[in-house]
Design a protein around this motif. Structure first.
Motif, PDB file in Angstrom:
ATOM      1  N   SER A  49       0.816  -1.215   0.000  1.00 29.95           N
ATOM      2  CA  SER A  49       0.000   0.000   0.000  1.00 29.95           C
ATOM      3  C   SER A  49       0.851   1.267   0.000  1.00 29.95           C
ATOM      4  CB  SER A  49      -0.930   0.007   1.222  1.00 29.95           C
ATOM      5  OG  SER A  49      -0.175   0.051   2.431  1.00 29.95           O
ATOM      6  N   GLN A  50       2.162   1.113   0.168  1.00 30.59           N
ATOM      7  CA  GLN A  50       3.055   2.269   0.266  1.00 30.59           C
ATOM      8  C   GLN A  50       3.901   2.475  -0.981  1.00 30.59           C
ATOM      9  OE1 GLN A  50       5.416   2.053   3.912  1.00 30.59           O
ATOM     10  NE2 GLN A  50       3.881   0.720   4.826  1.00 30.59           N
ATOM     11  N   VAL A  51       4.087   1.435  -1.785  1.00 30.71           N
ATOM     12  CA  VAL A  51       5.001   1.516  -2.928  1.00 30.71           C
ATOM     13  C   VAL A  51       4.266   1.193  -4.219  1.00 30.71           C
ATOM     14  CG1 VAL A  51       6.945   0.882  -1.455  1.00 30.71           C
ATOM     15  CG2 VAL A  51       5.765  -0.901  -2.752  1.00 30.71           C
ATOM     16  N   ASP A  52       4.867   1.599  -5.324  1.00 37.42           N
ATOM     17  CA  ASP A  52       4.292   1.306  -6.634  1.00 37.42           C
ATOM     18  C   ASP A  52       4.738  -0.049  -7.153  1.00 37.42           C
ATOM     19  OD1 ASP A  52       3.132   3.834  -6.545  1.00 37.42           O
ATOM     20  OD2 ASP A  52       4.778   4.779  -7.642  1.00 37.42           O
ATOM     21  N   VAL A  53       5.980  -0.434  -6.808  1.00 34.76           N
ATOM     22  CA  VAL A  53       6.527  -1.724  -7.229  1.00 34.76           C
ATOM     23  C   VAL A  53       7.236  -2.364  -6.044  1.00 34.76           C
ATOM     24  CG1 VAL A  53       8.193  -2.907  -8.710  1.00 34.76           C
ATOM     25  CG2 VAL A  53       6.860  -1.002  -9.621  1.00 34.76           C
ATOM     26  N   LEU A  54       6.966  -3.643  -5.813  1.00 38.07           N
ATOM     27  CA  LEU A  54       7.685  -4.417  -4.791  1.00 38.07           C
ATOM     28  C   LEU A  54       8.541  -5.442  -5.532  1.00 38.07           C
ATOM     29  CD1 LEU A  54       7.746  -4.492  -1.648  1.00 38.07           C
ATOM     30  CD2 LEU A  54       6.201  -6.444  -1.788  1.00 38.07           C
ATOM     31  N   LEU A  55       9.841  -5.431  -5.254  1.00 46.12           N
ATOM     32  CA  LEU A  55      10.760  -6.305  -5.970  1.00 46.12           C
ATOM     33  C   LEU A  55      11.440  -7.267  -5.012  1.00 46.12           C
ATOM     34  CD1 LEU A  55      13.250  -5.522  -8.786  1.00 46.12           C
ATOM     35  CD2 LEU A  55      14.132  -6.508  -6.671  1.00 46.12           C
ATOM     36  N   GLY A  56      11.370  -8.553  -5.333  1.00 43.20           N
ATOM     37  CA  GLY A  56      12.120  -9.553  -4.588  1.00 43.20           C
ATOM     38  C   GLY A  56      13.513  -9.675  -5.189  1.00 43.20           C
ATOM     39  N   ASN A  57      14.525  -9.429  -4.398  1.00 39.92           N
ATOM     40  CA  ASN A  57      15.897  -9.399  -4.892  1.00 39.92           C
ATOM     41  C   ASN A  57      16.570 -10.759  -4.688  1.00 39.92           C
ATOM     42  OD1 ASN A  57      18.390  -8.508  -5.833  1.00 39.92           O
ATOM     43  ND2 ASN A  57      19.008  -7.742  -3.825  1.00 39.92           N
ATOM     44  N   LEU A  58      17.066 -11.339  -5.774  1.00 41.85           N
ATOM     45  CA  LEU A  58      17.769 -12.618  -5.691  1.00 41.85           C
ATOM     46  C   LEU A  58      19.262 -12.478  -5.978  1.00 41.85           C
ATOM     47  CD1 LEU A  58      15.284 -14.981  -7.593  1.00 41.85           C
ATOM     48  CD2 LEU A  58      15.287 -14.307  -5.190  1.00 41.85           C
ATOM     49  N   GLU A  59      19.693 -11.295  -6.436  1.00 41.52           N
ATOM     50  CA  GLU A  59      21.073 -11.169  -6.915  1.00 41.52           C
ATOM     51  C   GLU A  59      21.984 -10.539  -5.868  1.00 41.52           C
ATOM     52  OE1 GLU A  59      23.917  -9.297 -10.296  1.00 41.52           O
ATOM     53  OE2 GLU A  59      22.345  -8.162  -9.337  1.00 41.52           O
ATOM     54  N   ASP A  60      22.619  -9.413  -6.202  1.00 45.05           N
ATOM     55  CA  ASP A  60      23.566  -8.767  -5.294  1.00 45.05           C
ATOM     56  C   ASP A  60      22.907  -8.483  -3.946  1.00 45.05           C
ATOM     57  OD1 ASP A  60      25.371  -8.865  -7.309  1.00 45.05           O
ATOM     58  OD2 ASP A  60      25.404  -6.714  -7.724  1.00 45.05           O
ATOM     59  N   GLU A  65      25.167 -18.484   0.182  1.00 47.65           N
ATOM     60  CA  GLU A  65      24.513 -19.560   0.929  1.00 47.65           C
ATOM     61  C   GLU A  65      23.013 -19.320   1.113  1.00 47.65           C
ATOM     62  OE1 GLU A  65      26.305 -16.674   3.953  1.00 47.65           O
ATOM     63  OE2 GLU A  65      26.887 -17.577   2.030  1.00 47.65           O
ATOM     64  N   ALA A  66      22.538 -18.098   0.779  1.00 47.42           N
ATOM     65  CA  ALA A  66      21.115 -17.785   0.936  1.00 47.42           C
ATOM     66  C   ALA A  66      20.380 -17.695  -0.397  1.00 47.42           C
ATOM     67  CB  ALA A  66      20.958 -16.468   1.704  1.00 47.42           C
ATOM     68  N   LYS A  67      21.040 -18.018  -1.511  1.00 42.98           N
ATOM     69  CA  LYS A  67      20.408 -17.885  -2.822  1.00 42.98           C
ATOM     70  C   LYS A  67      19.150 -18.744  -2.948  1.00 42.98           C
ATOM     71  CE  LYS A  67      23.337 -15.093  -4.971  1.00 42.98           C
ATOM     72  NZ  LYS A  67      22.940 -13.764  -5.485  1.00 42.98           N
ATOM     73  N   THR A  68      19.234 -19.980  -2.522  1.00 35.44           N
ATOM     74  CA  THR A  68      18.073 -20.866  -2.614  1.00 35.44           C
ATOM     75  C   THR A  68      16.954 -20.393  -1.704  1.00 35.44           C
ATOM     76  OG1 THR A  68      19.473 -22.758  -3.177  1.00 35.44           O
ATOM     77  CG2 THR A  68      17.272 -23.233  -2.343  1.00 35.44           C
ATOM     78  N   ALA A  69      17.317 -19.968  -0.503  1.00 31.43           N
ATOM     79  CA  ALA A  69      16.314 -19.473   0.442  1.00 31.43           C
ATOM     80  C   ALA A  69      15.630 -18.220  -0.100  1.00 31.43           C
ATOM     81  CB  ALA A  69      16.963 -19.184   1.793  1.00 31.43           C
ATOM     82  N   ALA A  94      22.474 -13.084 -12.335  1.00 31.94           N
ATOM     83  CA  ALA A  94      23.036 -12.762 -13.642  1.00 31.94           C
ATOM     84  C   ALA A  94      22.987 -13.960 -14.585  1.00 31.94           C
ATOM     85  CB  ALA A  94      24.472 -12.271 -13.481  1.00 31.94           C
ATOM     86  N   LEU A  95      22.991 -13.677 -15.875  1.00 32.06           N
ATOM     87  CA  LEU A  95      22.863 -14.717 -16.887  1.00 32.06           C
ATOM     88  C   LEU A  95      23.997 -15.740 -16.830  1.00 32.06           C
ATOM     89  CD1 LEU A  95      21.820 -12.561 -19.988  1.00 32.06           C
ATOM     90  CD2 LEU A  95      20.345 -13.760 -18.373  1.00 32.06           C
ATOM     91  N   ASN A  96      25.161 -15.336 -16.361  1.00 32.46           N
ATOM     92  CA  ASN A  96      26.301 -16.263 -16.310  1.00 32.46           C
ATOM     93  C   ASN A  96      26.463 -16.927 -14.945  1.00 32.46           C
ATOM     94  OD1 ASN A  96      27.136 -14.069 -14.855  1.00 32.46           O
ATOM     95  ND2 ASN A  96      29.115 -13.817 -15.871  1.00 32.46           N
ATOM     96  N   SER A  97      25.459 -16.793 -14.092  1.00 29.68           N
ATOM     97  CA  SER A  97      25.549 -17.366 -12.753  1.00 29.68           C
ATOM     98  C   SER A  97      24.972 -18.776 -12.714  1.00 29.68           C
ATOM     99  CB  SER A  97      24.790 -16.485 -11.751  1.00 29.68           C
ATOM    100  OG  SER A  97      23.392 -16.689 -11.889  1.00 29.68           O
ATOM    101  N   PRO A  98      25.311 -19.574 -11.705  1.00 32.03           N
ATOM    102  CA  PRO A  98      24.756 -20.936 -11.600  1.00 32.03           C
ATOM    103  C   PRO A  98      23.310 -20.966 -11.113  1.00 32.03           C
ATOM    104  CG  PRO A  98      26.249 -20.509  -9.784  1.00 32.03           C
ATOM    105  CD  PRO A  98      26.359 -19.331 -10.697  1.00 32.03           C
ATOM    106  N   ASP A 116       5.058  -9.545 -12.841  1.00 32.77           N
ATOM    107  CA  ASP A 116       4.930  -8.535 -13.898  1.00 32.77           C
ATOM    108  C   ASP A 116       6.221  -8.353 -14.686  1.00 32.77           C
ATOM    109  OD1 ASP A 116       2.182  -7.512 -13.359  1.00 32.77           O
ATOM    110  OD2 ASP A 116       3.064  -6.992 -11.426  1.00 32.77           O
ATOM    111  N   VAL A 117       7.345  -8.265 -13.985  1.00 36.28           N
ATOM    112  CA  VAL A 117       8.609  -7.909 -14.623  1.00 36.28           C
ATOM    113  C   VAL A 117       9.745  -8.727 -14.029  1.00 36.28           C
ATOM    114  CG1 VAL A 117      10.295  -6.047 -15.017  1.00 36.28           C
ATOM    115  CG2 VAL A 117       7.842  -5.541 -15.121  1.00 36.28           C
ATOM    116  N   VAL A 118      10.629  -9.204 -14.894  1.00 33.48           N
ATOM    117  CA  VAL A 118      11.885  -9.816 -14.465  1.00 33.48           C
ATOM    118  C   VAL A 118      13.007  -8.824 -14.760  1.00 33.48           C
ATOM    119  CG1 VAL A 118      13.555 -11.659 -14.893  1.00 33.48           C
ATOM    120  CG2 VAL A 118      11.115 -12.187 -14.813  1.00 33.48           C
ATOM    121  N   MET A 119      13.762  -8.485 -13.717  1.00 35.82           N
ATOM    122  CA  MET A 119      14.882  -7.559 -13.865  1.00 35.82           C
ATOM    123  C   MET A 119      16.156  -8.367 -14.100  1.00 35.82           C
ATOM    124  SD  MET A 119      16.238  -4.642 -11.171  1.00 35.82           S
ATOM    125  CE  MET A 119      14.928  -3.438 -11.448  1.00 35.82           C
ATOM    126  N   ILE A 120      16.850  -8.049 -15.190  1.00 33.15           N
ATOM    127  CA  ILE A 120      18.047  -8.795 -15.592  1.00 33.15           C
ATOM    128  C   ILE A 120      19.280  -7.952 -15.312  1.00 33.15           C
ATOM    129  CG2 ILE A 120      19.221 -10.024 -17.449  1.00 33.15           C
ATOM    130  CD1 ILE A 120      16.513 -11.227 -16.756  1.00 33.15           C
TER     131      ILE A 120
END
Length: 347
Positions: A49-60, A65-69, A94-98, A116-120
């Motif tokens: 209710s406070q933001v226009d876009v909510l993004l779940g960050n998987l990268e940097d 050790e927390a990537k899967t989580a 990133a595209l070159n990551s495991p 809605d959107v995948v950020m690359i």
């Protein structure tokens, strides 16, 4: 080069047809959530209710050790949250990551209808977008998605900036792109450890008027050139430019100044990494009420945009009419989402 007639054809049998136009969404702030952190992830319901876009960050910023989580967390967050008009984005690895392949297959397969959107990250050229475009089409077809997932590229390498125009035109799936100043600084061998913003040593010095006299100097914006290139590439291709992160949470004034520079140059929004930055982005990327009032005067005086008139001692013509249209249209979008701004704008 792909034939124009084929540009909007699906890239896989059964995949949804690419969009001819971007869907309307107000995107003043893209708020990052680290989904491996259960405590922070649990606040998603409040944040929508406070933001226009909510993004779940998987990268940097996500430990190895927390990537899967993190991946499991963003899927859980998407399933547990009612987003309404708030956008759901995910920044994949990133595209070159495991982790990239599992990120994409799990996200599209399990929450594709909500996403809605995948950020690359670290996009270097149109070839990166072509790969993601094809792969998404195959996944969408496999899982029966009815609408295409859009793609947002991050400019964070010198090669990516060099190829910014071809990246922007690479696919009808392109939503927009963001400046990634920290990785870009490293790619360029810039001598800074800051995440966005200016630098006290990046200055211009006034000419010496006489020997020994004080010489005024002013700090400059090292990102001006890159933001302007990104804005031009996006505007030419009908997609959206965004400023990325501002890392100094203790300096809201500098954050606001950097966001405002980006806004004035044409950016649609910015990343918010800390809750304190949400209000800053909301303020900056919503047009000033006084500007909206003056722009409304121009449109009232020149309904069809032709001719020239004087308003408050300033000459207005078709060029300023176009500028006024930009401001008033954005104000209408903000007012449609925010009752407070709707009352102030009086549109």
């Amino acid at each position: 080069m792909k034939a124009p007639r084929k540009y909007f054809e699906p890239l896989a049998i059964g995949a949804p047809r690419p969009l001819l136009e971007l869907p309307f969404r107000l995107e003043r702030m893209i708020h990052f959530v680290p989904p491996h952190n259960e405590k922070l992830r649990a606040k998603a319901g409040e944040l929508v209710s406070q933001v226009d876009v909510l993004l779940g960050n998987l990268e940097d910023a996500i430990p190895i050790e927390a990537k899967t989580a993190a991946r499991e967390g963003v899927i859980a967050m998407a399933r547990a949250t009612e987003f309404g008009t708030t956008g759901l984005w995910v920044r994949v690895n990133a595209l070159n990551s495991p982790w990239f392949l599992d990120d994409m297959t799990r996200l599209v397969g399990e929450i594709g209808d909500e996403l809605d959107v995948v950020m690359i990250p670290k996009v270097e050229g149109d070839w990166d977008i072509h790969f993601v475009d094809q792969y998404l089409a195959l996944l969408e077809a496999r899982h029966g998605l009815k609408r295409p997932i859009l793609v947002h590229a991050i400019l964070e390498t010198a090669e990516g900036v060099n190829n910014v125009a071809s990246i922007a035109a690479a696919s009808p799936r392109m939503h927009g792109m963001s400046l990634g100043p920290a990785d870009l600084a490293a790619s360029r061998a810039m001598k800074t450890t800051r995440v966005g913003g200016g630098h006290p040593d990046y200055r211009v010095l006034a000419d010496a008027s006489e020997p020994g006299a004080a010489r005024p100097s002013a700090q400059q914006d090292p990102w001006h050139y890159t933001i302007a290139r990104m804005v031009d590439a996006c505007a030419a291709n009908g997609i959206k430019p965004f400023y990325g992160p501002f890392g100094d949470f203790s300096d809201p004034a500098a954050c606001e100044a950097q966001f405002r520079n980006a806004f004035l140059l044409g950016c649609a929004g910015a990343w918010t990494l800390h809750p304190s930055q949400i209000a800053i982005a909301k303020k900056v990327f919503s047009p000033d009420p006084a500007e909206v009032a003056f722009a409304s005067k121009i449109l009232a005086a020149m309904p069809d945009g032709s001719g020239a008139v004087m308003i408050d001692g300033k000459m207005q013509d078709d060029a300023t009419w176009k500028q006024a249209c930009v401001i008033v249209e954005l104000a209408k979008q903000v007012a449609a989402r925010d009752a407070g701004y709707a009352a102030v704008y009086q549109l």
